[in-house]
Design a protein around this motif. Sequence first.
Motif, PDB file in Angstrom:
ATOM      1  N   GLY A 106       7.266 -49.512  -9.319  1.00  0.00           N
ATOM      2  CA  GLY A 106       8.120 -48.376  -9.050  1.00  0.00           C
ATOM      3  C   GLY A 106       7.472 -47.080  -9.508  1.00  0.00           C
ATOM      4  O   GLY A 106       6.255 -46.950  -9.578  1.00  0.00           O
ATOM      5  N   ARG A 107       8.304 -46.109  -9.839  1.00  0.00           N
ATOM      6  CA  ARG A 107       7.798 -44.791 -10.234  1.00  0.00           C
ATOM      7  C   ARG A 107       6.970 -44.911 -11.516  1.00  0.00           C
ATOM      8  O   ARG A 107       7.448 -45.438 -12.518  1.00  0.00           O
ATOM      9  CB  ARG A 107       8.980 -43.843 -10.438  1.00  0.00           C
ATOM     10  CG  ARG A 107       8.613 -42.413 -10.702  1.00  0.00           C
ATOM     11  CD  ARG A 107       9.761 -41.483 -10.319  1.00  0.00           C
ATOM     12  NE  ARG A 107      11.037 -41.914 -10.861  1.00  0.00           N
ATOM     13  CZ  ARG A 107      11.531 -41.536 -12.042  1.00  0.00           C
ATOM     14  NH1 ARG A 107      10.824 -40.706 -12.800  1.00  0.00           N
ATOM     15  NH2 ARG A 107      12.698 -41.949 -12.453  1.00  0.00           N
ATOM     16  N   THR A 153       5.744 -48.821  -5.614  1.00  0.00           N
ATOM     17  CA  THR A 153       6.931 -48.851  -4.769  1.00  0.00           C
ATOM     18  C   THR A 153       7.842 -50.004  -5.181  1.00  0.00           C
ATOM     19  O   THR A 153       7.401 -50.973  -5.798  1.00  0.00           O
ATOM     20  CB  THR A 153       6.556 -49.031  -3.285  1.00  0.00           C
ATOM     21  OG1 THR A 153       5.811 -50.247  -3.127  1.00  0.00           O
ATOM     22  CG2 THR A 153       5.719 -47.869  -2.790  1.00  0.00           C
ATOM     23  N   GLN A 183      15.261 -47.943  -3.050  1.00  0.00           N
ATOM     24  CA  GLN A 183      14.982 -46.623  -3.608  1.00  0.00           C
ATOM     25  C   GLN A 183      16.243 -45.977  -4.187  1.00  0.00           C
ATOM     26  O   GLN A 183      17.367 -46.396  -3.897  1.00  0.00           O
ATOM     27  CB  GLN A 183      14.395 -45.701  -2.527  1.00  0.00           C
ATOM     28  CG  GLN A 183      12.959 -45.998  -2.163  1.00  0.00           C
ATOM     29  CD  GLN A 183      12.811 -47.296  -1.382  1.00  0.00           C
ATOM     30  OE1 GLN A 183      13.569 -47.553  -0.441  1.00  0.00           O
ATOM     31  NE2 GLN A 183      11.850 -48.124  -1.776  1.00  0.00           N
ATOM     32  N   ARG A 184      16.024 -44.945  -4.986  1.00  0.00           N
ATOM     33  CA  ARG A 184      17.104 -44.145  -5.545  1.00  0.00           C
ATOM     34  C   ARG A 184      17.863 -43.418  -4.429  1.00  0.00           C
ATOM     35  O   ARG A 184      17.416 -43.351  -3.292  1.00  0.00           O
ATOM     36  CB  ARG A 184      16.538 -43.107  -6.512  1.00  0.00           C
ATOM     37  CG  ARG A 184      15.942 -43.647  -7.781  1.00  0.00           C
ATOM     38  CD  ARG A 184      15.131 -42.589  -8.505  1.00  0.00           C
ATOM     39  NE  ARG A 184      15.824 -41.300  -8.560  1.00  0.00           N
ATOM     40  CZ  ARG A 184      16.413 -40.802  -9.653  1.00  0.00           C
ATOM     41  NH1 ARG A 184      16.376 -41.483 -10.782  1.00  0.00           N
ATOM     42  NH2 ARG A 184      17.005 -39.628  -9.621  1.00  0.00           N
ATOM     43  N   ARG A 198      13.494 -41.353  -4.038  1.00  0.00           N
ATOM     44  CA  ARG A 198      12.372 -41.712  -4.894  1.00  0.00           C
ATOM     45  C   ARG A 198      12.433 -43.187  -5.275  1.00  0.00           C
ATOM     46  O   ARG A 198      13.489 -43.820  -5.190  1.00  0.00           O
ATOM     47  CB  ARG A 198      12.367 -40.844  -6.155  1.00  0.00           C
ATOM     48  CG  ARG A 198      12.063 -39.385  -5.904  1.00  0.00           C
ATOM     49  CD  ARG A 198      11.844 -38.640  -7.211  1.00  0.00           C
ATOM     50  NE  ARG A 198      13.061 -38.634  -8.031  1.00  0.00           N
ATOM     51  CZ  ARG A 198      13.075 -38.280  -9.315  1.00  0.00           C
ATOM     52  NH1 ARG A 198      11.946 -37.929  -9.925  1.00  0.00           N
ATOM     53  NH2 ARG A 198      14.212 -38.268  -9.983  1.00  0.00           N
ATOM     54  N   GLU A 199      11.282 -43.692  -5.715  1.00  0.00           N
ATOM     55  CA  GLU A 199      11.240 -45.089  -6.141  1.00  0.00           C
ATOM     56  C   GLU A 199      12.007 -45.263  -7.453  1.00  0.00           C
ATOM     57  O   GLU A 199      12.147 -44.334  -8.247  1.00  0.00           O
ATOM     58  CB  GLU A 199       9.787 -45.546  -6.330  1.00  0.00           C
ATOM     59  CG  GLU A 199       8.904 -45.368  -5.111  1.00  0.00           C
ATOM     60  CD  GLU A 199       9.380 -46.147  -3.896  1.00  0.00           C
ATOM     61  OE1 GLU A 199      10.019 -47.212  -4.073  1.00  0.00           O
ATOM     62  OE2 GLU A 199       9.121 -45.689  -2.762  1.00  0.00           O
TER      63      GLU A 199
END
Length: 239
Positions: A99-100, A116, A120-121, A125-126
């Motif tokens: 993720g992020r 990734t 997602q949010r 975003r991831e």
Amino acid sequence: MHPRLLPLAATGAAVLLAVASLPASARPRPHTADPGEPVVPVAREGGVRAADLLAAVRGCRQISHGRYRTDDGARATVPVCSDNGVVHFKADLDVDCDGRPGKHCNRRTDPLFVSTTAYQRSDGRELSAEELPYVVVPGASSIWSPARSKVTGGTVAAVVHRDRVVYAVVGDTGPNDLIGEASYATARALGINADPAGGGAGDEVTYILFPGVRAHPIESHQAAATAGERAAKALVARR
């Protein structure tokens, strides 16, 4: 989620060899908490005891067509079950750092890091494995299709390890023949070594998924905890 090559108990030598082959600057460093690190809620998060949750899923009406492995090369021993209106399974916990990127989850700390996640949010975003307790479910296959059980991104889960409970969301998917993985934040909340390169738990962790119960937005741990507490209380009342 990335594939795990060996059962957790046997990974020590393999991890050391893999790490030794990396340049010194790229070798993952074990997690050590620092004063500025966010604190994830732990233990009886909503007041429902781990023992009561485990008692509610003591049986197993198997819904998977076969069983899952916890790591590549391991025997397939884990069934997916459905009882009392929930989906559940017992497995290990391998740390997902995908993720992020952040301080503890990035390409330096995790050689298999992927930036990734499957979901997602709300802002596109991831998800952050460091900040958000989430669990990983297998990809759809002939063994089991999570979506057919109303388990998808944002579905709320209770993760139980020993006497601790943390509410999480389904945040990522993995190989369709492996099971037993959760985010860095989930591991840390459960008191499990969250180092993505050598942490995790080899003993039983119970994952209880509440079909149709979702956190809105997916990135809100408070939303997951509120919905999870309500669903957990209803589960314990039904047993």
